[in-house]
Design a protein around this motif. Sequence first.
Motif, mmCIF file in Angstrom:
data_model
loop_
_atom_site.group_PDB
_atom_site.id
_atom_site.type_symbol
_atom_site.label_atom_id
_atom_site.label_comp_id
_atom_site.label_asym_id
_atom_site.label_seq_id
_atom_site.Cartn_x
_atom_site.Cartn_y
_atom_site.Cartn_z
ATOM 1 N N ASN A 112 -18.844 53.469 7.369
ATOM 2 C CA ASN A 112 -17.353 52.943 7.166
ATOM 3 C C ASN A 112 -16.584 54.205 6.851
ATOM 4 O OD1 ASN A 112 -14.863 51.878 7.079
ATOM 5 N ND2 ASN A 112 -15.483 50.425 5.305
ATOM 6 N N GLU A 113 -15.772 54.710 7.869
ATOM 7 C CA GLU A 113 -14.975 55.818 7.598
ATOM 8 C C GLU A 113 -13.358 55.630 7.692
ATOM 9 O OE1 GLU A 113 -16.069 58.223 11.059
ATOM 10 O OE2 GLU A 113 -17.931 59.242 10.006
ATOM 11 N N THR A 114 -13.134 54.272 7.161
ATOM 12 C CA THR A 114 -11.694 53.711 7.433
ATOM 13 C C THR A 114 -11.563 53.340 5.591
ATOM 14 O OG1 THR A 114 -12.159 51.428 7.455
ATOM 15 C CG2 THR A 114 -12.149 52.822 9.375
ATOM 16 N N GLU A 115 -10.417 53.085 5.594
ATOM 17 C CA GLU A 115 -9.683 52.592 4.056
ATOM 18 C C GLU A 115 -9.948 50.900 3.949
ATOM 19 O OE1 GLU A 115 -9.237 54.777 1.962
ATOM 20 O OE2 GLU A 115 -9.880 56.286 3.200
ATOM 21 N N GLU A 116 -10.394 50.270 4.934
ATOM 22 C CA GLU A 116 -10.494 48.867 5.038
ATOM 23 C C GLU A 116 -12.091 48.434 4.887
ATOM 24 O OE1 GLU A 116 -7.920 47.004 4.635
ATOM 25 O OE2 GLU A 116 -6.513 48.792 4.923
ATOM 26 N N THR A 117 -12.257 47.208 4.362
ATOM 27 C CA THR A 117 -13.837 46.811 4.311
ATOM 28 C C THR A 117 -13.962 46.412 5.968
ATOM 29 O OG1 THR A 117 -13.560 45.965 2.137
ATOM 30 C CG2 THR A 117 -15.176 44.853 3.726
ATOM 31 N N VAL A 118 -15.383 47.208 6.465
ATOM 32 C CA VAL A 118 -15.665 46.354 7.818
ATOM 33 C C VAL A 118 -16.824 45.530 7.468
ATOM 34 C CG1 VAL A 118 -14.867 48.494 8.818
ATOM 35 C CG2 VAL A 118 -17.259 48.305 7.808
ATOM 36 N N VAL A 119 -16.947 44.456 8.290
ATOM 37 C CA VAL A 119 -17.998 43.514 8.504
ATOM 38 C C VAL A 119 -18.556 43.403 9.816
ATOM 39 C CG1 VAL A 119 -18.437 40.767 7.960
ATOM 40 C CG2 VAL A 119 -16.644 42.096 6.650
ATOM 41 N N PHE A 120 -19.887 43.454 9.770
ATOM 42 C CA PHE A 120 -20.669 43.076 10.942
ATOM 43 C C PHE A 120 -21.856 42.126 10.471
ATOM 44 C CE2 PHE A 120 -22.100 47.135 9.256
ATOM 45 C CZ PHE A 120 -23.664 47.201 9.524
ATOM 46 N N THR A 121 -22.511 41.731 11.485
ATOM 47 C CA THR A 121 -23.888 40.957 11.494
ATOM 48 C C THR A 121 -25.021 41.776 12.110
ATOM 49 O OG1 THR A 121 -23.724 39.562 13.401
ATOM 50 C CG2 THR A 121 -22.734 38.574 11.183
ATOM 51 N N ALA A 122 -25.925 41.735 11.684
ATOM 52 C CA ALA A 122 -27.033 42.395 12.296
ATOM 53 C C ALA A 122 -28.242 41.171 12.537
ATOM 54 C CB ALA A 122 -27.946 43.401 11.301
ATOM 55 N N SER A 123 -28.625 40.837 13.880
ATOM 56 C CA SER A 123 -29.598 39.835 14.323
ATOM 57 C C SER A 123 -30.813 40.705 14.435
ATOM 58 C CB SER A 123 -29.247 39.083 15.469
ATOM 59 O OG SER A 123 -27.938 38.486 15.089
ATOM 60 N N LEU A 124 -31.893 40.412 13.660
ATOM 61 C CA LEU A 124 -33.265 41.217 14.033
ATOM 62 C C LEU A 124 -34.422 39.997 14.566
ATOM 63 C CD1 LEU A 124 -34.751 43.603 13.130
ATOM 64 C CD2 LEU A 124 -35.408 42.422 11.182
ATOM 65 N N CYS A 125 -34.707 40.417 15.881
ATOM 66 C CA CYS A 125 -35.523 39.426 16.664
ATOM 67 C C CYS A 125 -36.489 40.292 17.521
ATOM 68 C CB CYS A 125 -34.723 38.719 17.783
ATOM 69 S SG CYS A 125 -33.200 38.184 17.186
ATOM 70 N N PRO A 126 -37.907 39.852 17.460
ATOM 71 C CA PRO A 126 -38.497 38.739 16.606
ATOM 72 C C PRO A 126 -38.678 39.437 15.117
ATOM 73 C CG PRO A 126 -40.095 39.683 17.797
ATOM 74 C CD PRO A 126 -38.851 40.180 18.522
ATOM 75 N N LEU A 127 -38.719 38.606 14.132
ATOM 76 C CA LEU A 127 -39.058 39.010 12.710
ATOM 77 C C LEU A 127 -40.574 39.599 12.934
ATOM 78 C CD1 LEU A 127 -37.670 36.483 10.221
ATOM 79 C CD2 LEU A 127 -36.858 38.830 10.462
ATOM 80 N N PRO A 128 -40.645 40.558 12.224
ATOM 81 C CA PRO A 128 -42.070 41.220 12.103
ATOM 82 C C PRO A 128 -43.104 40.409 11.407
ATOM 83 C CG PRO A 128 -40.463 43.000 11.307
ATOM 84 C CD PRO A 128 -39.954 41.845 11.737
ATOM 85 N N SER A 129 -44.322 40.234 12.135
ATOM 86 C CA SER A 129 -45.265 39.235 11.209
ATOM 87 C C SER A 129 -45.956 40.055 10.029
ATOM 88 C CB SER A 129 -46.225 38.826 11.974
ATOM 89 O OG SER A 129 -46.437 39.355 13.401
#
Length: 109
Positions: free
Chosen positions: A92-109
């Motif tokens: 984050n190179e800004t002055e505000e909070t940034v929000v993102f999701t990360a989806s991990l598929c498939p989950l490692p066994s």
Amino acid sequence: MSLDEYDAARTALEPADGEIETAELVVTDDVLVKAFALGPGAELPAHEHADSTNVFHILEGTVTVLQGDDSEEITAPGVVRHDRGVVHGARNETEETVVFTASLCPLPS
């Protein structure tokens, strides 16, 4: 009851400058969706997932996404795919909070 997994989690994500807060939104046997809130100046270090594809959904603000030797500012709404084994991260190179999701598929066994 709400079907929205994001709304309740988002209210609890208030990182200070340089900090990251996370919330697991969906966890099943084969997928993980996690919310990341980066305060100003915070960085999710570059890493890789050898056996999974990782997809960022940028929901709020502008985040600098790292992928291999490249970086790019992505402003919400945005989607970035990280293929298996590709080094990736975010800052984050800004002055505000940034929000993102990360989806991990498939989950490692």
